[in-house]
Design a protein around this motif. Structure first.
Motif, PDB file in Angstrom:
ATOM      1  N   ARG A   1       0.844  -1.185   0.000  1.00 25.76           N
ATOM      2  CA  ARG A   1       0.000   0.000   0.000  1.00 25.76           C
ATOM      3  C   ARG A   1       0.889   1.248   0.000  1.00 25.76           C
ATOM      4  NH1 ARG A   1       0.141  -1.814   5.290  1.00 25.76           N
ATOM      5  NH2 ARG A   1       0.391  -0.231   6.931  1.00 25.76           N
ATOM      6  N   VAL A   2       0.324   2.331  -0.504  1.00 32.37           N
ATOM      7  CA  VAL A   2       1.029   3.614  -0.550  1.00 32.37           C
ATOM      8  C   VAL A   2       0.219   4.616   0.249  1.00 32.37           C
ATOM      9  CG1 VAL A   2       1.998   5.417  -2.006  1.00 32.37           C
ATOM     10  CG2 VAL A   2       1.880   3.065  -2.860  1.00 32.37           C
ATOM     11  N   GLU A   3       0.865   5.316   1.181  1.00 31.90           N
ATOM     12  CA  GLU A   3       0.191   6.303   2.019  1.00 31.90           C
ATOM     13  C   GLU A   3       0.861   7.657   1.845  1.00 31.90           C
ATOM     14  OE1 GLU A   3       0.686   4.688   5.883  1.00 31.90           O
ATOM     15  OE2 GLU A   3      -0.673   2.983   5.550  1.00 31.90           O
ATOM     16  N   LEU A   4       0.045   8.713   1.825  1.00 33.59           N
ATOM     17  CA  LEU A   4       0.560  10.071   1.665  1.00 33.59           C
ATOM     18  C   LEU A   4       0.370  10.849   2.953  1.00 33.59           C
ATOM     19  CD1 LEU A   4       1.667  12.436  -0.022  1.00 33.59           C
ATOM     20  CD2 LEU A   4      -0.680  12.873  -0.796  1.00 33.59           C
ATOM     21  N   SER A   5       1.456  11.482   3.398  1.00 37.10           N
ATOM     22  CA  SER A   5       1.420  12.352   4.569  1.00 37.10           C
ATOM     23  C   SER A   5       1.897  13.734   4.119  1.00 37.10           C
ATOM     24  CB  SER A   5       2.326  11.777   5.669  1.00 37.10           C
ATOM     25  OG  SER A   5       2.359  12.633   6.788  1.00 37.10           O
ATOM     26  N   TRP A   6       1.034  14.741   4.180  1.00 36.35           N
ATOM     27  CA  TRP A   6       1.337  16.049   3.600  1.00 36.35           C
ATOM     28  C   TRP A   6       1.450  17.118   4.685  1.00 36.35           C
ATOM     29  CZ3 TRP A   6       3.240  17.258  -0.870  1.00 36.35           C
ATOM     30  CH2 TRP A   6       3.230  18.596  -1.303  1.00 36.35           C
ATOM     31  N   HIS A   7       2.587  17.819   4.702  1.00 35.20           N
ATOM     32  CA  HIS A   7       2.830  18.866   5.701  1.00 35.20           C
ATOM     33  C   HIS A   7       3.343  20.144   5.035  1.00 35.20           C
ATOM     34  CE1 HIS A   7       2.500  15.551   8.560  1.00 35.20           C
ATOM     35  NE2 HIS A   7       3.445  14.913   7.911  1.00 35.20           N
ATOM     36  N   ALA A   8       3.014  20.324   3.754  1.00 34.07           N
ATOM     37  CA  ALA A   8       3.530  21.490   3.027  1.00 34.07           C
ATOM     38  C   ALA A   8       2.435  22.477   2.645  1.00 34.07           C
ATOM     39  CB  ALA A   8       4.280  21.028   1.773  1.00 34.07           C
ATOM     40  N   GLY A   9       1.230  22.309   3.172  1.00 39.32           N
ATOM     41  CA  GLY A   9       0.166  23.261   2.915  1.00 39.32           C
ATOM     42  C   GLY A   9      -0.100  23.456   1.424  1.00 39.32           C
ATOM     43  N   GLU A  10      -0.214  24.724   1.018  1.00 40.09           N
ATOM     44  CA  GLU A  10      -0.488  25.067  -0.385  1.00 40.09           C
ATOM     45  C   GLU A  10       0.814  25.364  -1.135  1.00 40.09           C
ATOM     46  OE1 GLU A  10      -3.474  24.847  -1.668  1.00 40.09           O
ATOM     47  OE2 GLU A  10      -4.291  24.277   0.281  1.00 40.09           O
ATOM     48  N   ALA A  11       1.855  24.634  -0.849  1.00 44.23           N
ATOM     49  CA  ALA A  11       3.161  24.869  -1.471  1.00 44.23           C
ATOM     50  C   ALA A  11       3.065  24.849  -2.988  1.00 44.23           C
ATOM     51  CB  ALA A  11       4.162  23.822  -1.002  1.00 44.23           C
ATOM     52  N   VAL A  12       3.757  25.792  -3.604  1.00 42.80           N
ATOM     53  CA  VAL A  12       3.784  25.904  -5.061  1.00 42.80           C
ATOM     54  C   VAL A  12       5.229  25.775  -5.525  1.00 42.80           C
ATOM     55  CG1 VAL A  12       3.415  27.451  -7.036  1.00 42.80           C
ATOM     56  CG2 VAL A  12       1.730  27.340  -5.183  1.00 42.80           C
ATOM     57  N   THR A  13       5.457  24.949  -6.509  1.00 45.62           N
ATOM     58  CA  THR A  13       6.784  24.824  -7.099  1.00 45.62           C
ATOM     59  C   THR A  13       6.698  25.170  -8.579  1.00 45.62           C
ATOM     60  OG1 THR A  13       8.729  23.380  -7.299  1.00 45.62           O
ATOM     61  CG2 THR A  13       6.586  22.384  -7.718  1.00 45.62           C
TER      62      THR A  13
END
Length: 232
Positions: free
Chosen positions: A111-123
């Motif tokens: 399984r693949v899990e996503l943990s996001w802590h970068a808010g609305e980060a734009v690159t």
């Protein structure tokens, strides 16, 4: 008739020039084979994704396939590849990649899990190239790592830090001895993918590092965030 010393010395410059030319041709051919292999590798991953995706992932996969074909066309025919630079929300790009490869992981019992802590980060950069890098890291973890794969995104010191970790080798699959990131580019089949990730990171002013241990692998891709820090 046995040649004398003078004959040998007279022929030496020609022989040296011939050897140098042959060596240069060999280097060029080796480089060409490497580039063509990398381009084919870029094409293989999105085509795999198209066959597995059950939702809108097909559109991004097709874009990656088209980009790989353009690069191959450039190598063979000299046509300059088209560049499509822009700013985009990092979370959406990474969520789409995770969605594309969840089914592939499930088919292998993972399984693949996503943990996001970068808010609305734009690159900023080439969206398709960055998507190719993320896909290659996910596939590498699915094919060579453990069943649980964690994708973590965070904003650190003006950069997007994307870490992909697996939980170690699958049962019955031994892990190779740890190797520094600079050596992860050998002749193994998956070496092309990691080499591409490193190149794409450099193209965008970022970095890539691979850390291996007996129980896990962590691939870390860092990319500069857009100075505005807001939405694209």
């Amino acid at each position: 008739m046995i040649p004398g010393v003078g004959d040998v010395l007279a022929a030496w410059p020609f022989a040296a020039s011939f050897a140098a030319a042959a060596g240069a041709r060999g280097v060029r051919e080796a480089r060409r084979r490497t580039v063509l292999n990398e381009a084919l590798h870029e094409l293989r991953r999105p085509l795999q994704a198209m066959t597995l995706a059950a939702d809108g992932g097909q559109e991004c996969a097709l874009s990656m396939a088209a980009s790989a074909l353009e690069r191959l066309d450039h190598e063979i025919n000299g046509r300059p590849p088209r560049r499509s630079q822009g700013s985009f929300a990092a979370k959406g790009l990474i969520e789409a990649a995770v969605s594309r490869w969840r089914r592939a992981a499930a088919l292998r019992g993972g399984r693949v899990e996503l943990s996001w802590h970068a808010g609305e980060a734009v690159t900023a950069g080439e969206r398709t190239r960055i998507a190719q890098a993320i896909d290659n890291l996910l596939v590498n973890a699915i094919e060579h790592g453990g069943p649980r794969i964690e994708v973590e995104g965070a904003a650190v010191a003006g950069r997007l830090r994307l870490a992909i970790r697996d939980s170690g080798p699958r049962p019955g699959q031994g892990r190779r001895a740890p190797a520094p990131a600079s050596r992860i580019s050998g002749r193994r089949r998956h070496g092309h993918g990691l080499r591409l990730v490193r190149r794409i990171a450099a193209e965008h002013g970022g970095s890539f590092e691979l850390r291996r241990s007996a129980t896990a692998t962590e691939a870390v891709l860092e990319l500069p965030l857009s100075p505005s820090g807001g939405r694209p």
